[in-house]
Scaffold this active site. Structure first.
Site, mmCIF file in Angstrom:
data_model
loop_
_atom_site.group_PDB
_atom_site.id
_atom_site.type_symbol
_atom_site.label_atom_id
_atom_site.label_comp_id
_atom_site.label_asym_id
_atom_site.label_seq_id
_atom_site.Cartn_x
_atom_site.Cartn_y
_atom_site.Cartn_z
ATOM 1 C CG HIS A 180 4.405 -1.702 5.618
ATOM 2 N ND1 HIS A 180 3.896 -0.693 6.401
ATOM 3 C CD2 HIS A 180 3.712 -1.669 4.448
ATOM 4 C CE1 HIS A 180 2.929 -0.081 5.750
ATOM 5 N NE2 HIS A 180 2.792 -0.649 4.560
ATOM 6 N N PRO A 181 6.973 0.394 6.892
ATOM 7 C CG PRO A 181 6.767 2.520 5.904
ATOM 8 C CD PRO A 181 6.724 1.031 5.578
ATOM 9 C CB CYS A 182 2.781 0.177 9.425
ATOM 10 S SG CYS A 182 3.230 -1.535 9.775
ATOM 11 C CG ASN A 183 4.248 -1.615 13.560
ATOM 12 O OD1 ASN A 183 3.193 -1.006 13.526
ATOM 13 N ND2 ASN A 183 4.300 -2.940 13.535
ATOM 14 C CB THR A 184 9.314 2.997 11.387
ATOM 15 O OG1 THR A 184 9.463 1.913 10.477
ATOM 16 C CG2 THR A 184 10.673 3.634 11.628
#
Length: 234
Positions: A180-184
């Site tokens: 999941h890219p939420c913290n990228t």
């Protein structure tokens, strides 16, 4: 050469976010780096770039070979020998085939890197299969065969790079695991700091981050320039 031109490339317009044009440029520059890797190494990875209506897809196929083990029963990454690796680049070739001369391959994993239109950062979709079998293995196999032990707790708790989720591949529409890219964006900002970050540099740093957590070990030669060796010690 990619290593000599990287510093001359313009920095990202809105770091740590990527535009479609920047992501496409990053994928092409990455393939140029791949072509510079020593071709005397044995084939363990295949890299290709395809253009879809949804945008570019950078695919990396890794084959996990275990001489003397005909199936993946009881297989673990800790027991895997350390074979030398070679990458073959197939640019804009959706018909590129996985090639291997190893008779004892037990597993193969396909990593697809796409750009999230919502988060404007790369997203890694991946699937792990027994060689010759179309059915993907489940989440328990992902953690057992791909995720190194030091990252398992982090991924299960949505750590620095987000957790492993199950969704639909943006191109094929089939179920696939993804990080999941939420913290990228935050992770890239913290790691790169105030450095001059080009599209190519961004993608290489990102691949080092997410790849280390999911068994995607790329040749060190790809990271040996532009001062990135120290950055990727994460």
């Amino acid at each position: 050469m990619a290593s000599s031109t990287c510093a001359q490339q313009p920095a990202l317009a809105n770091f740590p976010l990527l535009t479609n044009k920047e992501f496409n440029s990053a994928c092409r520059e990455f393939l140029d780096r791949v072509r510079l890797v020593d071709e005397s190494t044995s084939k363990q990875l295949t890299v290709r770039l395809t253009q879809r209506t949804t945008g570019p897809i950078l695919s990396i196929i890794r084959r996990i070979a275990h001489p003397g083990i005909p199936t993946c029963d009881g297989l673990s990454l800790e027991d895997e020998p350390n074979p030398r690796r070679q990458l073959e680049a197939y640019e804009d070739d959706p018909e590129a085939l996985i090639r291997t001369t190893e008779p004892s391959i037990g597993l193969h994993v396909v990593y697809d890197v796409v750009l999230s239109p919502t988060y404007q950062t790369p997203v890694l979709y991946f699937g792990l299969r027994r060689y010759g079998h179309p059915e993907p293995l489940g989440i328990d196999a992902i953690y057992q065969y791909l995720v190194p032990s030091q990252y398992r707790k982090e991924l299960r708790s949505v750590g620095v790079m987000g957790g492993i989720s199950l969704g639909y591949h943006p191109d094929s529409g089939t179920p696939a695991f993804f990080v999941h890219p939420c913290n990228t964006a935050d992770a890239m900002r913290q790691l790169a700091g105030h450095r001059h970050v080009t599209p190519e540099t961004y993608l290489i740093i990102w691949l080092g981050l997410v790849g280390n957590r999911l068994g995607l070990q790329l040749p060190r030669e790809i990271f040996a320039t532009d001062g990135m060796r120290g950055i990727l010690r994460c």
